[in-house]
Structures are given as C-alpha cells and as structure tokens.
Design a protein around this motif. Sequence first.
Motif, short mmCIF file in Angstrom:
data_model
loop_
_atom_site.label_atom_id
_atom_site.label_comp_id
_atom_site.label_asym_id
_atom_site.label_seq_id
_atom_site.Cartn_x
_atom_site.Cartn_y
_atom_site.Cartn_z
N SER A 286 40.78 18.79 62.50
CA SER A 286 41.83 17.79 62.69
C SER A 286 41.61 16.59 61.78
O SER A 286 40.47 16.25 61.44
CB SER A 286 41.90 17.37 64.15
OG SER A 286 40.64 17.06 64.63
N HIS A 287 42.70 15.97 61.38
CA HIS A 287 42.79 14.80 60.48
C HIS A 287 42.66 15.18 59.00
O HIS A 287 43.63 15.12 58.28
CB HIS A 287 41.80 13.69 60.87
CG HIS A 287 42.01 13.20 62.26
ND1 HIS A 287 43.13 12.50 62.63
CD2 HIS A 287 41.27 13.32 63.39
CE1 HIS A 287 43.07 12.21 63.93
NE2 HIS A 287 41.96 12.70 64.42
N VAL A 288 41.45 15.52 58.53
CA VAL A 288 41.24 16.04 57.17
C VAL A 288 41.91 15.15 56.11
O VAL A 288 42.75 15.60 55.33
CB VAL A 288 41.73 17.52 57.04
CG1 VAL A 288 41.15 18.17 55.79
CG2 VAL A 288 41.37 18.33 58.26
N ILE A 289 41.53 13.88 56.10
CA ILE A 289 42.17 12.92 55.19
C ILE A 289 41.36 12.73 53.90
O ILE A 289 41.90 12.81 52.81
CB ILE A 289 42.37 11.57 55.93
CG1 ILE A 289 43.33 11.79 57.11
CG2 ILE A 289 42.92 10.52 54.97
CD1 ILE A 289 43.45 10.61 58.03
N TYR A 290 40.06 12.47 54.06
CA TYR A 290 39.24 12.15 52.88
C TYR A 290 38.58 13.41 52.33
O TYR A 290 37.40 13.66 52.50
CB TYR A 290 38.22 11.05 53.23
CG TYR A 290 38.96 9.79 53.55
CD1 TYR A 290 39.32 8.90 52.54
CD2 TYR A 290 39.40 9.52 54.84
CE1 TYR A 290 40.08 7.77 52.81
CE2 TYR A 290 40.16 8.40 55.13
CZ TYR A 290 40.48 7.53 54.11
OH TYR A 290 41.26 6.42 54.37
N VAL A 291 39.42 14.24 51.69
CA VAL A 291 38.94 15.48 51.08
C VAL A 291 39.36 15.51 49.62
O VAL A 291 40.44 15.01 49.27
CB VAL A 291 39.49 16.74 51.82
CG1 VAL A 291 38.64 17.10 53.01
CG2 VAL A 291 40.94 16.56 52.25
#
Length: 478
Positions: A286-291
């Motif tokens: 869940s979220h997985v923003i700073y990739v």
Amino acid sequence: MIENLTNRLRKSLRATPFQDDTLHTRHKQESEKSGDDLLVHNISYLFTCDEKEKLQCLQKYSLVVSGGIIVEVVPAKKVSPRKFRRVYDAGMRGGIVVTPGLVNAHAHPPMYLLRSAMMLDEGESINETIAAMPLWERAMADEDYAYSAVGDITEQQKAGVSTTLSHYAVHAPIEAATRTTKQNVINAVSVASNSHPENSPEMVFEILKEKTRRESQLAVSLHYVHRADAGILKKIKNLTEEHSLLFTCHMAESAEVAKKCEKIHGLRETAILEKYGLLSPKTVLSHVIYVTDAEIKKLIRNRVGIVHLPTSNVIHKSGTFPLWKFRDWGGAEQLALGTDGVVSKSRLDLLSEAYQTRITHLYDRTVKFGSLFKMITANGARVLNMPDRGKILPGMRADLAFWKLRDRGFIPFDKKNPIVLIGNLITHGGRMVRDLMINGEFVIKSRRHTLVNESKLLEILQKRHMAMRRRMSKSRPL
Ligand SMILES: [Zn+2]
C-alpha cells in the motif's frame, strides 16, 4: 477466546427481527413454493467487467443466485419470476443499479474507535498525531478492537463494500467481527508491529495450528519493511509459500520511511522484498509513493498488487502516487484502492476514494470512470487473489451492491448512453446502498443491517470511546 468474543458481539448487537413492509419491499418470498434459489429480477442497469476485463452495461437483466454463487445472468424476458420462491424485484419504483460488491484492498478496522480522537483533535501536527497513534491503540483492549472492527466494517458495507483487507496487529477481534458482519475479510496479522511490539511470525504459526474454523482469511502483514530483520523476513517468506498466505505491508509511504529503510538495512524497500522472495502476486503493497522508475518496472513485472490511497496521502502530506507510470508501463490491472483507517480518511467508502483518485491525478491526465470502477471491483479482487469475486458472471460468488436509481447520485443521466451512470455514481455517489448481498445473503436489506443493531453499536462505541479517553488522560495529558 474467538468464540467468547463472537458471542459477546452477537449478543450485544443482535438486530431486531427484520419485518418486510409487504407494500414497499422489493424482497418477495412465497412460502408455498420450494427451493431456495433467488431471482434478482429485471435489473435496470447492471455494471460489471467481463472475462476480458471489458466494462459492460447490461439493461433489463436478471440474475439467479444459488448456494452463494451467481449461476445465471440472463435477459429478464427469458426468465419467469413465478418459478422462484424468492424474488428481488429490481425493476419496481424507478429501478435499481447493480454493481459487484466493492473490494477494499487496505483498511485498519480496529482503529474505528479513534475517529474524532485523532484526525479531528485540533492543535496537533500530523507528526504528533502519528506519534500518538500507538499510545491510543494501546489504550484499547481486545473487545474495543472487536467493536471497532464491527463499526468500521458495517460502515463500509453501507457504502457497498463486501470485501476488506484488514491490516492490523490482532487476529481474534477481526475474526469475531468477520463472523458478526459476514463480510469477506482478509485478516492480515502484523508480525512486526508499531502498536504491538510483542508480535512475531510465531504468532501466525500458532494461529495456523488452532483447530477452529476461520471465517476470515489469514494473511501476514508488516507495518513497514524496515521494522523486520532478516529472520522475520525469512519466516514471512515461509508462511506465504508453505501456507499459501498473502503478505501485505505499507511501502515507501513517505520520503522519511524510504530513507529509514536504507539507513537501517543498507537497501531500499523493493530490494529487500526482492532479496527475500517477496515480490510476487501474493504480495499487496500500500501507498508505494517513493519508488524509482526501475522499482516500478520491477513491481509490475512481478505482478505485485498495489493499493493506492489518495485521501490518506493528502491528509498525511505523504506525497503523490506515481499512478501514470504504473499504468503506462503495464501495471494498470494491478492497481486497487483502499480506505485506510478513520485516522486517514473521512468516510469509509470507495466511491469517494475513486473520486479522490480522479481529482488527484487530473493535472496530468484524466483517469477514466471505467478505470476507477475496475480498481474498486475486478482489480481489487485480483490484487487480493480472489478470482471468484469482483465481477458479476456465472460461477462468481454472489457479492452484489444494489443502488437505487431514482437518487441524486444518479439522476439526471443520459438514457441513450447509460454508461455515464458509473461517472455519476463515483462523482455524486459515495452514499448508502439500498441492499448489499455477500455470498448470496443480504446483510443490508432496505437500507437496514440485517445482522447488527446499528443504534446499539453506536451506543457501545460511544461508551468505549469515552472509556478509552479516560485511560489515555491518565497516561498522558490531552
Ligand atoms: Zn494503512
């Protein structure tokens, strides 16, 4: 313990026997006929993705439900309601729109008691709020978690959600709430938790050894990847492989979390999950923003399930999910939506979350309503590894949401192009279903919960909320 807890919930929350108003009900039952098949007859508009993932709008269709399964989807004129003992008349009084029961791929049901304790307490910065969260959570007992979960899940049900992934640190209260509400629940137990530092993978092995039949589906969760050491990650891999359990965690939710992982482990979150064999379709992140771009491609290649939570991301100033990269690079079908908990969202419904997705990414491009609908139905089911849910097709489980057509959420609309009703539902909807069926059983009937006495539930939640506040005021000044 689960039995006792379930009995206490059921006893205190038992709904009064449901009395159909024979003049106004769409639910008809004839006692002299035999058979228990149910005909949902003459549906004004039925929306579902088909086998090829194409969104369909069927007009004047009927469904036959038997043993919790959809056995037929046919034009209404081809079926006679007289042959059925149980009929739901979806054509009367302005008609009904039927969609699959919605799939919530990320929630924290035991936190419901924190509504108004956290998000609405003024004067605190978000960092203080997040730091205070485990203190509040530790001020709750198992019964608090169980009633909280019933509160959270029934609110979701009223908004058309029939399947929920619960990510939390306790097992028994979620199982008891599942039995009480009859929701489809994935009970993902945290093995390295913020609020419950005593948790470990052994706890999940112990639950697996118990002989009692579980109604919620056991899974493993981690609050954040950096909280687990090599030993824990190896055991998670073992649990997912040997016992075929799903694994879920918050990932790259903030720049701080992403950096913390690199600092502690010398590796980024995606690299750690890869190292321990946890990049697979049985993983839900869940979220997985700073990739990075390379990480996004790797997550897509490994068919990892991704849950987007735009409201939570805005409220916590987390950042913006790289939705277009996932979609442009072949990951569209791996994207689902979730509500998160009450600390991160105003209302526990997925239609407003779909709308939030639309407006969050509007500056770049428009996420089409059909794509949003998929995210909360077919994609949600795929991400949660539930191939028999999320669509209305013969052989699927009978999870159905019934929405009244003569409603401000739908009307006015273009009768010549009724697919626009999906846009209306997402833009103006987010309100209550008229009826909700889960596994062939109506849990909401004519807007009333058939299993839980809501007024009693609110009374109990209020009492428990105040008791929790009293315990908190003794542990730290409010
Ligand atoms: Zn969360």
